[in-house]
Design an enzyme around this catalytic site. Structure first.
Site, PDB file in Angstrom:
ATOM      1  NE  ARG A   1      51.559  53.932  24.169  1.00  0.00           N
ATOM      2  CZ  ARG A   1      50.928  53.055  23.418  1.00  0.00           C
ATOM      3  NH1 ARG A   1      49.923  53.446  22.668  1.00  0.00           N
ATOM      4  NH2 ARG A   1      51.278  51.802  23.403  1.00  0.00           N
TER       5      ARG A   1
ATOM      6  NE  ARG B   1      45.026  51.588  15.593  1.00  0.00           N
ATOM      7  CZ  ARG B   1      45.990  52.344  16.064  1.00  0.00           C
ATOM      8  NH1 ARG B   1      45.704  53.555  16.489  1.00  0.00           N
ATOM      9  NH2 ARG B   1      47.228  51.916  16.123  1.00  0.00           N
TER      10      ARG B   1
ATOM     11  CE  LYS C   1      45.901  45.799  19.071  1.00  0.00           C
ATOM     12  NZ  LYS C   1      46.881  46.828  19.431  1.00  0.00           N
ATOM     13  CG  ASN C   2      48.781  44.328  21.494  1.00  0.00           C
ATOM     14  OD1 ASN C   2      48.685  44.933  20.425  1.00  0.00           O
ATOM     15  ND2 ASN C   2      48.296  44.793  22.634  1.00  0.00           N
TER      16      ASN C   2
ATOM     17  CB  CYS D   1      49.056  57.867  21.228  1.00  0.00           C
ATOM     18  SG  CYS D   1      48.921  56.832  22.655  1.00  0.00           S
TER      19      CYS D   1
ATOM     20  CG  ASP E   1      45.883  46.802  26.519  1.00  0.00           C
ATOM     21  OD1 ASP E   1      46.090  48.013  26.698  1.00  0.00           O
ATOM     22  OD2 ASP E   1      46.650  46.071  25.853  1.00  0.00           O
TER      23      ASP E   1
HETATM   24  C1  EPZ Z   1      51.963  47.566  24.758  1.00  0.00           C
HETATM   25  O1  EPZ Z   1      52.283  48.926  24.481  1.00  0.00           O
HETATM   26  C2  EPZ Z   1      50.667  47.258  24.045  1.00  0.00           C
HETATM   27  N1  EPZ Z   1      50.859  47.455  22.605  1.00  0.00           N
HETATM   28  C3  EPZ Z   1      49.564  48.138  24.578  1.00  0.00           C
HETATM   29  O2  EPZ Z   1      48.360  47.724  23.977  1.00  0.00           O
HETATM   30  C4  EPZ Z   1      49.444  47.946  26.099  1.00  0.00           C
HETATM   31  O3  EPZ Z   1      48.492  48.838  26.603  1.00  0.00           O
HETATM   32  C5  EPZ Z   1      50.790  48.203  26.755  1.00  0.00           C
HETATM   33  O4  EPZ Z   1      51.808  47.373  26.158  1.00  0.00           O
HETATM   34  C6  EPZ Z   1      50.792  47.918  28.248  1.00  0.00           C
HETATM   35  O5  EPZ Z   1      50.397  46.607  28.484  1.00  0.00           O
HETATM   36  C7  EPZ Z   1      51.395  46.480  21.892  1.00  0.00           C
HETATM   37  O6  EPZ Z   1      51.752  45.426  22.383  1.00  0.00           O
HETATM   38  C8  EPZ Z   1      51.505  46.692  20.427  1.00  0.00           C
HETATM   39  P1  EPZ Z   1      54.832  49.808  27.313  1.00  0.00           P
HETATM   40  P2  EPZ Z   1      53.731  49.474  24.785  1.00  0.00           P
HETATM   41  O7  EPZ Z   1      56.092  50.123  26.610  1.00  0.00           O
HETATM   42  O8  EPZ Z   1      54.707  48.374  24.671  1.00  0.00           O
HETATM   43  C9  EPZ Z   1      56.447  53.699  29.506  1.00  0.00           C
HETATM   44  C10 EPZ Z   1      46.180  48.066  23.050  1.00  0.00           C
HETATM   45  O9  EPZ Z   1      45.132  48.652  23.405  1.00  0.00           O
HETATM   46  N2  EPZ Z   1      57.593  53.649  28.586  1.00  0.00           N
HETATM   47  O10 EPZ Z   1      54.757  48.513  28.052  1.00  0.00           O
HETATM   48  O11 EPZ Z   1      53.917  50.660  23.953  1.00  0.00           O
HETATM   49  C11 EPZ Z   1      55.148  54.004  28.814  1.00  0.00           C
HETATM   50  O12 EPZ Z   1      54.965  55.378  28.589  1.00  0.00           O
HETATM   51  C12 EPZ Z   1      47.534  48.692  23.344  1.00  0.00           C
HETATM   52  O13 EPZ Z   1      46.214  47.015  22.410  1.00  0.00           O
HETATM   53  C13 EPZ Z   1      58.629  54.536  28.737  1.00  0.00           C
HETATM   54  O14 EPZ Z   1      58.618  55.400  29.624  1.00  0.00           O
HETATM   55  O15 EPZ Z   1      53.625  49.882  26.296  1.00  0.00           O
HETATM   56  C14 EPZ Z   1      54.136  53.405  29.766  1.00  0.00           C
HETATM   57  O16 EPZ Z   1      53.877  54.304  30.804  1.00  0.00           O
HETATM   58  C15 EPZ Z   1      47.570  50.117  23.573  1.00  0.00           C
HETATM   59  N3  EPZ Z   1      59.695  54.471  27.854  1.00  0.00           N
HETATM   60  C16 EPZ Z   1      54.864  52.186  30.316  1.00  0.00           C
HETATM   61  O17 EPZ Z   1      56.249  52.415  30.063  1.00  0.00           O
HETATM   62  C17 EPZ Z   1      59.761  53.538  26.870  1.00  0.00           C
HETATM   63  O18 EPZ Z   1      60.763  53.525  26.118  1.00  0.00           O
HETATM   64  C18 EPZ Z   1      54.471  50.866  29.696  1.00  0.00           C
HETATM   65  O19 EPZ Z   1      54.469  50.995  28.278  1.00  0.00           O
HETATM   66  C19 EPZ Z   1      58.699  52.620  26.738  1.00  0.00           C
HETATM   67  C20 EPZ Z   1      57.631  52.692  27.614  1.00  0.00           C
END
Ligand code: EPZ
Length: 434
Positions: free
Chosen positions: A124, A399, A22-23, A119, A307
């Protein structure tokens, strides 16, 4: 809303075919925005988030054909002309919708994308996407809950992400592919999903070096063309089934998967006492008896994935000794703990660390799924719980897991889906996790 009814106590045995990730599929679908030609994606998982992305692209004027079948799970996308607006009604149900920001502004010079909001697993923010797009020349304003990004043409830039972000890296990779000049991105996410997207962009004509490492260089192109790409296997789905075999004392063979993407999970399972035999695209997993405790600490790839944290915690409830589970990526990803405790688990949370005292006899209860991976951990716990567990709000699991109940039933699990006749028309709450 559907529920799962699960009767625990059956060791799982047999073979499960792993679906596409999915991701990976979500950013690859967004990448279709970068060209007016047709893009074909194969091995698309039949999960709800993909349908949401289809709706999102269609709402912007893309032609999207999505078909599932025995031999192919395929989508064809053609973004001949686009209205570059991602509406709140869709974005609020899937956070990954913000992946269209970079490609929209790169292709059309303008994007209006609803802010995703928080969320169930944390705040996020998308500040890192915004900062990097600004460095590439985009003017970004925010009004009425929408971000508006404008740039006649994005230009190459030197971007150092303050923090590793998966979708942030993907969003900028797409933007850079159509920008004027070279973009060098540092502190990038190394997740296999980034590499899969880079592979797809390369087949569309992009020039990318270093995907899968912390530094990625992109030579922007004037134009990208259509392509055909096969989505790689879902490592989190595979990891979840590895734990299903381990927790039930069973033996499963997972096919169509990539064991290399699961190294940190397999290493932990071996530490716990689970046997894993790896083939080039298969894993045979066998729980030979006693499960031992082990500590995990979630990290960016290739570390232990956030995850998989909730699923590992379910396993830890059945291991000998105390396991420490540290969540480093998201600030609020322990929503499953209270539900596991209701089933008899002995877990204490302090800040980012959960101490799981093992060998807890789990018993059935009515529990509630709160996000995608939390739901998976409840399914795993229910598979070993005494009696019949009812898991509510399984739309969360739909999802991101393709027909999980059919796959589990196929290897002996006693699981069925029931609809709630009183609330059938109710729309799922707008909780955003992907
Ligand atoms: C991706 O989310 C995945 N989603 C998530 O999968 C996964 O848990 C996550 O990466 C971490 O591996 C998809 O790929 C669609 P991040 P993402 O940006 O990209 C902070 C699942 O269950 N951050 O890597 O949104 C953030 O708050 C899901 O399939 C900022 O501060 O995660 C977090 O603490 C849920 N500012 C950290 O970085 C930003 O602009 C990592 O988040 C972006 C992120």
């Amino acid at each position: 809303m559907d529920k799962f009814v699960i009767r625990g106590g059956t060791p799982l045995r047999g073979t499960i075919r792993i679906s596409g990730a999915k991701n990976s599929a979500l950013p690859c679908m967004a990448a279709a925005i970068l060209t007016e030609d047709e893009v074909t994606l194969e091995n698309i998982p039949d999960v709800r988030d993909i349908e949401t992305e289809r709706k999102l692209l269609a709402s912007m004027g893309a032609e999207v054909e999505l078909g599932y079948g025995r031999a192919h799970h395929r989508t064809r996308i053609r973004c001949a002309s686009l209205d570059p607006v991602a509406k709140y009604e869709i974005v609020k149900t899937m956070r990954a919708s913000s992946l269209v920001l970079g490609p929209l502004v790169a292709r059309t010079g303008m994007a209006r994308v609803a802010m995703p909001g928080g969320c169930a697993i944390g705040g996020r923010p998308i500040d890192l996407h915004i900062k990097a797009l600004q460095a590439m020349g985009a003017e970004i304003t925010q009004e009425h809950g929408y971000l508006e990004a404008r740039a006649k043409r994005l230009h190459g830039a030197h971007i150092v992400f303050d923090k590793i972000t998966v979708t942030g890296t993907e969003d900028l990779l797409m933007a850079a592919a159509l920008a004027d000049g070279e973009t060098c991105m540092e502190n990038c996410a190394c997740e296999p999903e980034v590499t899969d997207l880079a592979k797809m962009l390369t087949s569309m004509g992009a020039q990318i070096e270093g995907a899968g490492t912390a530094t990625i260089r992109v030579q922007g192109a004037e134009r990208l063309h259509g392509a055909k790409h096969r989505i790689h296997p879902d490592r989190i789905e595979a990891g979840t089934f590895l734990i299903a075999a381990a927790i039930t004392g069973g033996e499963l063979t997972l096919t169509s998967c990539n064991p290399e993407h699961l190294s940190s999970v397999i290493e932990k399972l071996r530490e716990v006492g689970v046997q894993c035999e790896l083939g080039p695209d298969s894993i045979r997993v066998h729980n030979g008896g006693l499960l031992r405790s082990a500590n995990i600490s979630t990290e960016e790839y290739p570390g232990f994935p956030t995850d998989m944290q909730a699923q590992f915690m379910a396993l830890a409830t059945q291991a000998e000794g105390t396991s420490l589970v540290t969540e480093n990526i998201f600030e609020n990803r322990f929503m499953h703990v209270q539900e596991l405790i209701r089933m008899g688990a002995n877990i204490r949370v302090e800040g980012r660390i959960a101490a799981v005292v093992g060998k807890s006899p789990l018993s059935s209860a009515a529990v509630m799924a709160s996000d995608l991976r939390a739901s998976a951990s409840l399914v795993l716990a229910a598979l070993v719980a005494e009696g019949e567990t009812i898991i509510d709000r399984v739309y969360h699991i739909d999802r991101g897991y393709e027909r999980i109940e059919e796959k589990l039933r196929g290897v002996g699990a006693k699981i069925r889906r029931i609809g709630n006749v009183f609330r059938e028309t109710e729309e799922p709450a707008a909780e955003v996790t992907a």
